[in-house]
Design a protein around this motif. Sequence first.
Motif, short mmCIF file in Angstrom:
data_model
loop_
_atom_site.label_atom_id
_atom_site.label_comp_id
_atom_site.label_asym_id
_atom_site.label_seq_id
_atom_site.Cartn_x
_atom_site.Cartn_y
_atom_site.Cartn_z
N ARG A 71 59.04 8.28 -24.50
CA ARG A 71 58.44 9.49 -24.97
C ARG A 71 57.20 9.54 -25.84
O ARG A 71 56.84 10.39 -26.57
CB ARG A 71 59.77 10.23 -25.95
N ASP A 74 54.58 12.24 -24.76
CA ASP A 74 54.98 13.51 -25.43
C ASP A 74 54.50 13.56 -26.92
O ASP A 74 54.03 14.53 -27.28
CB ASP A 74 56.35 13.83 -25.29
N SER A 77 50.71 13.83 -27.29
CA SER A 77 50.38 15.23 -26.96
C SER A 77 50.76 16.25 -28.20
O SER A 77 49.99 16.89 -28.58
CB SER A 77 51.03 15.51 -25.65
N LYS A 78 51.98 16.05 -28.75
CA LYS A 78 52.02 16.90 -29.91
C LYS A 78 51.40 16.65 -31.08
O LYS A 78 51.03 17.50 -31.76
CB LYS A 78 53.56 16.71 -30.08
N SER A 87 47.12 21.30 -26.94
CA SER A 87 47.80 20.21 -26.20
C SER A 87 46.97 19.77 -25.26
O SER A 87 46.64 20.55 -24.13
CB SER A 87 49.10 20.98 -25.71
N THR A 89 45.86 16.38 -22.26
CA THR A 89 45.97 15.33 -21.59
C THR A 89 44.79 14.51 -21.39
O THR A 89 43.96 14.84 -20.96
CB THR A 89 46.84 15.41 -20.34
N ASP A 138 53.84 24.16 -15.30
CA ASP A 138 52.63 23.52 -15.73
C ASP A 138 51.68 23.92 -14.73
O ASP A 138 51.64 24.79 -13.83
CB ASP A 138 52.82 22.01 -15.70
N SER A 179 55.72 14.84 -14.56
CA SER A 179 55.68 15.78 -15.65
C SER A 179 57.25 16.03 -16.20
O SER A 179 57.10 16.20 -17.64
CB SER A 179 55.47 17.34 -14.72
N GLY A 182 57.28 13.60 -18.94
CA GLY A 182 56.02 13.61 -20.01
C GLY A 182 55.29 12.23 -19.72
O GLY A 182 54.79 11.92 -21.03
N THR A 184 52.37 9.63 -18.98
CA THR A 184 50.78 9.79 -19.15
C THR A 184 50.16 8.57 -18.14
O THR A 184 48.87 8.72 -18.10
CB THR A 184 50.40 9.37 -20.33
#
Length: 198
Positions: A71, A74, A77-78, A87, A89, A138, A179, A182, A184
Motif C-alpha cells: 500500500r 497509495d 499519492s495521499k 493527487s 503519479t 480512472d 490500478s 495502487g 506504482t
Amino acid sequence: MTSVPSPLSAPATPPVKLCTDICQRNGKKKLIWLADKTKTLNYTPQSDEMVLTVHRWFANKSCPGDWLYSRLGDLASKVTAALDGTSTTTTPSTGTETKVLYRVRKTWADAKSQKGAYKILANAQKCADANPGYSVFDSNGTLVYPVSYRVHTVVHGDTLWKIAAQYLGDGSRYKEIVSLNGLTSNVIYSGMKLKIPN
C-alpha cells in the motif's frame, strides 16, 4: 538522497499524517514510492521531493510487512495530495508527472452522464455514493469504485501479465490489477497479495 523510512506510526497517528508532517518539516512537496531498491538508490530526487524507502532493502527483515508494503504507492499519492492538494503519479525516470483524474459516470462509455472529475479518489467515491448507479473510473477508463475482487497470492514466476491472463483472460489487462492495487510499478514479489477484479 533525501528519504523517509516506511511509516511505523504511533497508535494515534495515521501514516498519511505522519509522513505528511515529515515532508513538511523538511520542505518537501512530493513523496515518491518507486517500489524497487535499485531504482530508488539510483534516483536523484529534486529539491522538493522525498523518496520512500523500506527497512527490508537494507537488512534481512520483512519490515514494514507485506500488508503495508503493498500500500506504499497509495500512501505516497495521499501524502503528495495532502502536501499540495494534487493527487499525482510521478514518473521519476523523466521527472514528469501525470495527473490522475477520477471520473464519476454511469459507465465509462457514457461521458454525458459524468458528475465530475476529481483529483482525490475519496472525493470521487463520495460523489458516486451520493448518486445511485454511478461509479468511479480512472483516467484509463478502469473501474476503481465500487469494485468486487478476489485475492491472488503471488508465487515465484508470477508476472502481472501472467496473472491477468490467468484471471481476466487477457495479459494486456494487467493495468487493471495495477490500478486496483495502487501499484506504482510492475514489480511484484512472492507472498504479495493482489486484488484481482472479477
